[in-house]
Design an enzyme around this catalytic site. Structure first.
Site, PDB file in Angstrom:
ATOM      1  N   ASP A  20       0.876  -1.157   0.000  1.00 23.90           N
ATOM      2  CA  ASP A  20       0.000   0.000   0.000  1.00 23.90           C
ATOM      3  C   ASP A  20       0.922   1.219   0.000  1.00 23.90           C
ATOM      4  O   ASP A  20       2.105   1.104   0.321  1.00 23.90           O
ATOM      5  CB  ASP A  20      -0.873  -0.040   1.255  1.00 23.90           C
ATOM      6  CG  ASP A  20      -1.680   1.220   1.468  1.00 23.90           C
ATOM      7  OD1 ASP A  20      -2.245   1.727   0.485  1.00 23.90           O
ATOM      8  OD2 ASP A  20      -1.745   1.691   2.619  1.00 23.90           O
ATOM      9  N   ASP A  22      -0.227   5.117   0.720  1.00 25.92           N
ATOM     10  CA  ASP A  22      -0.547   6.154   1.700  1.00 25.92           C
ATOM     11  C   ASP A  22      -0.420   5.635   3.125  1.00 25.92           C
ATOM     12  O   ASP A  22      -0.977   4.587   3.480  1.00 25.92           O
ATOM     13  CB  ASP A  22      -1.970   6.668   1.477  1.00 25.92           C
ATOM     14  CG  ASP A  22      -2.113   7.412   0.163  1.00 25.92           C
ATOM     15  OD1 ASP A  22      -1.099   7.929  -0.337  1.00 25.92           O
ATOM     16  OD2 ASP A  22      -3.237   7.473  -0.366  1.00 25.92           O
TER      17      ASP A  22
END
EC number: 3.1.3.3
Length: 227
Positions: A20, A22
Site C-alpha cells: 500500500d 498512503d
C-alpha cells in the site's frame, strides 16, 4: 511469536511484495494532502478516516471526496513540486534489498497514479509495477472525474490486483503490506490479534497474517498478508 529474522526471511522467500502507499510507503495520505492544498482539508480528512475504517464503500468515499476537492491537473503537479510526499523511514532500504534478491515489488494503492508513480520513481520501481487510480481532466486541465474501471477504485480491488499478478506471473507467494480496510480485504477473512512485541503472527486455514507494529509509532499497525 515470530522473530525479526524470521520475518526478514519471510520477505526474502516471497516471489513478490506488494505495498500500500498512503501512510505505509509514504507518511502522508495523498488525498488528504491534495485536499489541504486545494483548501478543503477538514471535510475530506474525516471522509478518509471513515473510508480507511471500512465504514463507507471505497468507491463512494472516493467519489465524494473528489467531488469536494475538484483538483485540476495544475494543482496536482504543483502539489508534487511544492509538497512532495515523504518516504517512511526504512522503506527505501527494504525495497532496495528486496530488489537485490530479485523479489518483485509492486505498489497497489487506492490513491492517485500521478502521486504513486512519483513515489515509485524514488524507489526505482517501474511504472508497470504500479496499480492506482487515474484522475481524468478536461482539455483545459479542469477535473473531469476518475477512471472507475480501475480495480483499485472499489472495495476488494487490491485482492483483484493480486489475483491478476499471480495468474500473469505465476507467483507462488505474494506478500501484501498495508494499514487500512482495503488492505485487509486483500486477505479475507481479516484476522485480528493481540500483540505486545514488534509483530505477531497467527494462522488460519487459508493464509497467514502478520500484524506489524512500529516501535516508534505505537499506534501504527500494518497488516502483512501472505498469499
Amino acid at each position: 511469536m515470530v522473530s525479526h529474522s524470521e520475518l526478514k526471511n519471510l520477505f526474502c522467500s516471497a516471489d513478490a511484495v506488494c505495498f500500500d502507499v498512503d501512510s505505509t510507503v509514504i507518511q502522508e495520505e495523498g488525498i488528504d494532502e491534495l485536499a489541504k492544498f486545494c483548501g478543503v482539508e477538514d471535510a475530506v480528512s474525516e471522509m478518509t478516516r471513515r473510508a480507511m475504517g471500512g465504514a463507507v464503500p471505497f468507491k463512494a468515499a472516493l467519489t465524494e471526496r473528489l467531488a469536494l476537492i475538484q483538483p485540476s491537473r495544475e494543482q496536482v503537479q504543483r502539489l508534487l513540486a511544492e509538497h512532495p510526499p515523504h518516504l517512511t523511514p526504512g522503506i527505501r532500504e527494504l525495497v532496495s534489498r528486496l530488489q537485490e534478491r530479485n523479489v518483485q515489488v509492486f505498489l497497489i494503492s487506492g490513491g492517485f497514479r500521478s502521486i504513486v508513480e512519483h513515489v515509485a520513481s524514488k524507489l526505482n520501481i517501474p511504472s508497470t509495477n504500479v496499480f492506482a487510480n487515474r484522475l481524468k481532466f478536461y482539455f483545459n486541465g479542469e477535473y473531469a472525474g476518475f477512471d472507475e474501471t480501475q480495480p483499485t477504485a472499489e472495495s476488494g480491488g487490491k485482492g483483484k490486483v493480486i489475483k491478476f499478478l499471480k495468474e500473469k506471473f505465476h507467483f507462488k507467494k505474494i506478500i501484501m503490506v498495508g494499514d487500512g480496510a482495503t488492505d485487509m480485504e486483500a486477505c479475507p477473512p481479516a484476522v485480528c490479534i493481540k500483540h505486545t512485541n514488534f509483530f505477531a503472527v497467527c494462522e488460519n486455514e487459508t493464509k497467514t497474517c502478520i500484524t506489524v507494529k512500529q516501535k516508534n509509532k505505537i499506534n501504527k499497525t500494518y497488516l502483512v498478508s501472505i498469499y
